[in-house]
Design a protein around this motif. Structure first.
Motif, PDB file in Angstrom:
ATOM      1  N   CYS A 180      -8.629 -49.146 -23.418  1.00  0.00           N
ATOM      2  CA  CYS A 180      -9.694 -49.435 -22.446  1.00  0.00           C
ATOM      3  C   CYS A 180     -10.028 -48.229 -21.572  1.00  0.00           C
ATOM      4  CB  CYS A 180      -9.314 -50.616 -21.570  1.00  0.00           C
ATOM      5  SG  CYS A 180      -7.887 -50.310 -20.493  1.00  0.00           S
ATOM      6  N   VAL A 186     -12.159 -54.705 -21.810  1.00  0.00           N
ATOM      7  CA  VAL A 186     -12.866 -54.277 -23.017  1.00  0.00           C
ATOM      8  C   VAL A 186     -14.178 -55.048 -23.082  1.00  0.00           C
ATOM      9  CG1 VAL A 186     -10.828 -53.565 -24.322  1.00  0.00           C
ATOM     10  CG2 VAL A 186     -11.519 -55.957 -24.366  1.00  0.00           C
ATOM     11  N   CYS A 203      -8.192 -56.280 -21.191  1.00  0.00           N
ATOM     12  CA  CYS A 203      -7.741 -55.478 -22.330  1.00  0.00           C
ATOM     13  C   CYS A 203      -6.440 -56.065 -22.880  1.00  0.00           C
ATOM     14  CB  CYS A 203      -7.524 -54.032 -21.905  1.00  0.00           C
ATOM     15  SG  CYS A 203      -6.789 -53.001 -23.182  1.00  0.00           S
TER      16      CYS A 203
END
Length: 391
Positions: A180, A186, A203
């Motif tokens: 990330c 993300v 993430c």
């Protein structure tokens, strides 16, 4: 399904004061709170419904629009927002956060009821690192509830690892998450009926923290927390009642890798009292008089939470009469209510069950007297008092 009238939801009339509305909402919130009704979807909906009603009726501008135009006057900007009123995209945590002020937020260990302020919120990284809340139950006598109490608990919980000082790293070093880039989230682009939309989620590689540890602590395995024990002192404020929760901020489980600790939520249970019945801030006491005292009058002693006091009995006192001792009830809990309640004394008359020969003769003689028979006005007065029990 049509929405119910907000005043009806909270059980108040349209002329209710802000304090009355706040009091009614508090009752509903405590009754239908998900913590007290686990898995009960109906209770959860009623909790949301009450919160939505309060959000409108507690705001002068929204309440004025609602009184004038009904639900149409607040849909879209009343309630909890979102088109068509309702709750929009808000979840239960948003409701808890929005209404934590109803239940205090004061110093001295008392910061609210039933987990308000303790359900998280904020971004994904903050939720990931926050320690879990702990729940305890404490049983108090009525006297302890009236005066407040300090209770100590020895608690097993997660604590910061001494070896790595809570960092989770053997050498104290962390690296930026390669997946990330340190953002902790993300992003994805998905196709939907509304077109291409971008979403983001924590993430999975760093659990939303933005950093990773290569050299994990040998004592805690990189978690930064280990099982431990701590003695916690909880200050219970005066005036608490059954179902209330004292929130102790920051004394729950430690958060992973020096994250924010959780809270301890102490659920209150007040033991039944052998002489008093509690009704919110008032205490109810039943005074059983003998017939001579009721007829002739006199002075009797009754108990209070501060010791025994004397009250005057007027001649001709009837059963069902109420004597109110102002300020002798329960104190208001922090942030809610005013001053002290009253001690409400309900008077009843004892009729002897077993009579000796002499007592029976005396009563039979008295029975012949006209003054021993109730007048029409007394009958009417006692009937009104009796009828009021059912109104």
């Amino acid at each position: 399904m049509a929405k119910r009238d907000y005043y009806e939801v909270l059980g108040v009339d349209k002329g209710a004061s802000k304090q009355d509305i706040k009091k009614a909402y508090r009752k509903m919130a405590l009754k239908y709170h998900p913590d007290h009704n686990p898995g009960d979807k109906e209770a959860e909906e009623k909790f949301k419904e009450a919160a939505e009603a309060y959000s409108v009726l507690s705001d002068d501008e929204k309440r004025q629009r609602y009184d004038q135009f009904g639900h149409a006057g607040v849909d879209g900007n009343g309630g909890f927002g979102g088109a068509g009123g309702g709750f929009g995209g808000m979840n239960m945590e948003d409701i808890f956060s929005a209404f934590g002020d109803i239940f205090g937020g004061h110093a001295g260990g008392f910061s609210g009821f039933s987990g308000f302020g303790g359900f998280g919120g904020g971004g994904a990284a903050q939720q990931q690192s926050r320690g879990k809340n702990l729940r305890l139950k404490v049983r108090l006598t009525l006297e302890e509830a009236a005066k407040g109490a300090t209770k100590k608990f020895s608690i097993k919980k997660m604590v910061n690892c001494d070896h790595c000082h809570g960092s989770g790293s053997e050498d104290g070093k962390t690296e930026r998450c390669p997946q990330c880039g340190g953002s902790g989230v993300v992003k994805k682009v998905v196709n939907s009926m509304f077109g291409r939309m971008q979403t983001q989620s924590p993430c999975p590689h760093c659990n939303g923290e933005g950093t990773v540890i290569k050299n994990k602590c040998t004592h805690c395995g990189g978690e930064g927390v280990v099982q431990g024990q701590e003695t916690v002192e909880v200050n219970i404020p005066a005036g608490v009642d059954n179902g209330m929760v004292v929130n102790v901020p920051g004394k729950g489980n430690a958060g992973r890798r020096n994250g924010m600790p959780g809270d301890i939520q102490v659920y209150i249970e007040v033991e039944p009292h052998k002489e008093f019945v509690r009704e919110e801030q008032n205490l109810i006491y039943n005074l059983l008089l003998d017939f001579p005292t009721a007829a002739l009058g006199g002075t009797v002693e009754i108990p209070t939470l501060d010791g025994r006091v004397k009250i005057k009995i007027e001649p001709g006192t009837q059963p069902g009469k109420v004597v109110r001792l102002r300020g002798k009830g329960m104190p208001a809990v922090q942030g809610y209510g005013y001053g002290f309640g009253d001690l409400v004394v309900h008077i009843s008359i004892y009729v002897p069950e077993n009579l000796g020969k002499k007592e029976r003769e005396l009563i039979e003689e008295m029975q012949k007297c006209e003054t021993m028979k109730p007048s029409s006005s007394i009958k009417e007065k006692i009937f009104r008092r009796f009828k009021s029990l059912f109104d």
